[in-house]
Design an enzyme around this catalytic site. Structure first.
Site, PDB file in Angstrom:
ATOM      1  N   ASP A   1       0.857  -1.175   0.000  1.00 35.35           N
ATOM      2  CA  ASP A   1       0.000   0.000   0.000  1.00 35.35           C
ATOM      3  C   ASP A   1       0.903   1.238   0.000  1.00 35.35           C
ATOM      4  O   ASP A   1       2.104   1.152   0.275  1.00 35.35           O
ATOM      5  CB  ASP A   1      -0.903  -0.037   1.237  1.00 35.35           C
ATOM      6  CG  ASP A   1      -1.881   1.117   1.267  1.00 35.35           C
ATOM      7  OD1 ASP A   1      -2.436   1.453   0.196  1.00 35.35           O
ATOM      8  OD2 ASP A   1      -2.087   1.696   2.344  1.00 35.35           O
TER       9      ASP A   1
ATOM     10  N   ASP B   1      -0.359   5.208   0.745  1.00 38.34           N
ATOM     11  CA  ASP B   1      -0.711   6.172   1.789  1.00 38.34           C
ATOM     12  C   ASP B   1      -0.686   5.500   3.154  1.00 38.34           C
ATOM     13  O   ASP B   1      -1.377   4.515   3.390  1.00 38.34           O
ATOM     14  CB  ASP B   1      -2.115   6.744   1.532  1.00 38.34           C
ATOM     15  CG  ASP B   1      -2.182   7.590   0.274  1.00 38.34           C
ATOM     16  OD1 ASP B   1      -1.591   8.677   0.272  1.00 38.34           O
ATOM     17  OD2 ASP B   1      -2.827   7.150  -0.699  1.00 38.34           O
TER      18      ASP B   1
END
Length: 285
Positions: free
Chosen positions: A17, A19
């Site tokens: 991922d 953010d």
């Protein structure tokens, strides 16, 4: 400590991922450049997978470059890009799509060969995060859904980890439209399967369970209900970092339990290197 992290020894591909894992806002999180150097040195392929649909792949590349990270376009897969790829399997070329979201989503849908419209009639309504959401936007999208357009959401994240605060995410927009229309969206991003399956496909690897020689794949994320749940649903090794939304105290009250928990990517690199050194030592004994 090494024993707890021994599954890292077998990892042959990684989904990360962005953010809350690699950066928050314009700031790189601890250990990020070194972790990417480690992955490349170990020849472990990776894909950056994000539920954030607001940016184009090029914008993400430029953002990462400002943080000192060089990645290729094929090492990035956003929920916007995955939604466009999924829609190509579902809809005829040129289908009318009403988009709620930013440039990253609009560009992905347009480049996939669909016709962007702002009002009904629409064949599909595709919804991502919208930092400038207006009542009129909800009304137009909702009217198209009520008239029969297929309702698709890029991702269900209710919150978004900005640099200095936790902001409302795409899930808030989806909830408003569901309240208006009574229709639940088809979700493409995490924790659903399409984004993960497309990312693994791009790595050129088999999904877990597809044959006896399926490689061990891992997913690193900062959210239990999207990242970690997505990895669990498809049989990935799940690694939670505590640099984003999920806090350590959240683990005590959640039924979603990651395989590994680390403070940040710097710690993940450290324990991974420790596992590899231990494996090399044991093989020589």
């Amino acid at each position: 400590m090494t024993g707890d992290y021994m599954p890292l020894r077998a990892v042959r591909g990684l989904l990360l991922d962005m953010d809350g894992v690699i950066y928050r806002g314009s700031q790189a999180l601890p250990g990020v450049p070194g972790f990417f150097d480690f992955l490349r040195a170990q020849a472990i392929p990776f894909i950056l997978v994000t539920n954030n649909s607001s940016r184009t792949g090029r914008q993400i590349q430029n953002h990462l470059a400002r943080l000192g990270l060089t990645v290729t376009a094929t090492e990035i897969l956003t929920s916007a890009q995955a939604t466009a790829l999924y829609l190509q399997q579902l809809a005829p070329a040129g289908a009318r799509v009403l988009v709620v979201g930013h440039e990253g989503l609009r560009a992905a849908i347009y480049e996939a060969g669909f016709t962007l419209v702002d009002t009904s009639p629409a064949d599909y309504v595709v919804v991502g995060v919208d930092w400038h959401l207006r009542y009129e936007t909800i009304k137009r999208a909702g009217q198209a859904i009520r008239a029969g357009a297929v309702f698709i959401g890029t991702n269900p994240d209710r919150t978004f980890p900005a640099a200095d605060e936790i902001r409302p995410g795409a899930g808030v927009v989806l909830a408003a439209l569901t309240a208006y229309t009574g229709v639940e969206p088809l979700i493409i991003g995490k924790p659903e399967r399409p984004l993960i399956e497309l990312a693994v496909q791009r790595l050129g690897l088999a999904m877990p369970g597809q044959g006896n020689s399926s490689p061990v794949l891992a997913l690193v994320g900062d959210r239990l209900e999207t990242d970690i749940l997505a990895g669990q649903r498809v049989g990935l090794l799940t690694i939670l970092v505590l640099t984003g939304v999920t806090r350590r105290e959240d683990l005590a009250t959640s039924n979603i339990v990651p395989d590994l928990v680390v403070e940040n990517l710097a710690e993940l690199q450290r324990v991974w290197e420790e596992v590899l050194r231990a494996s090399t030592h044991s093989s020589k004994v």
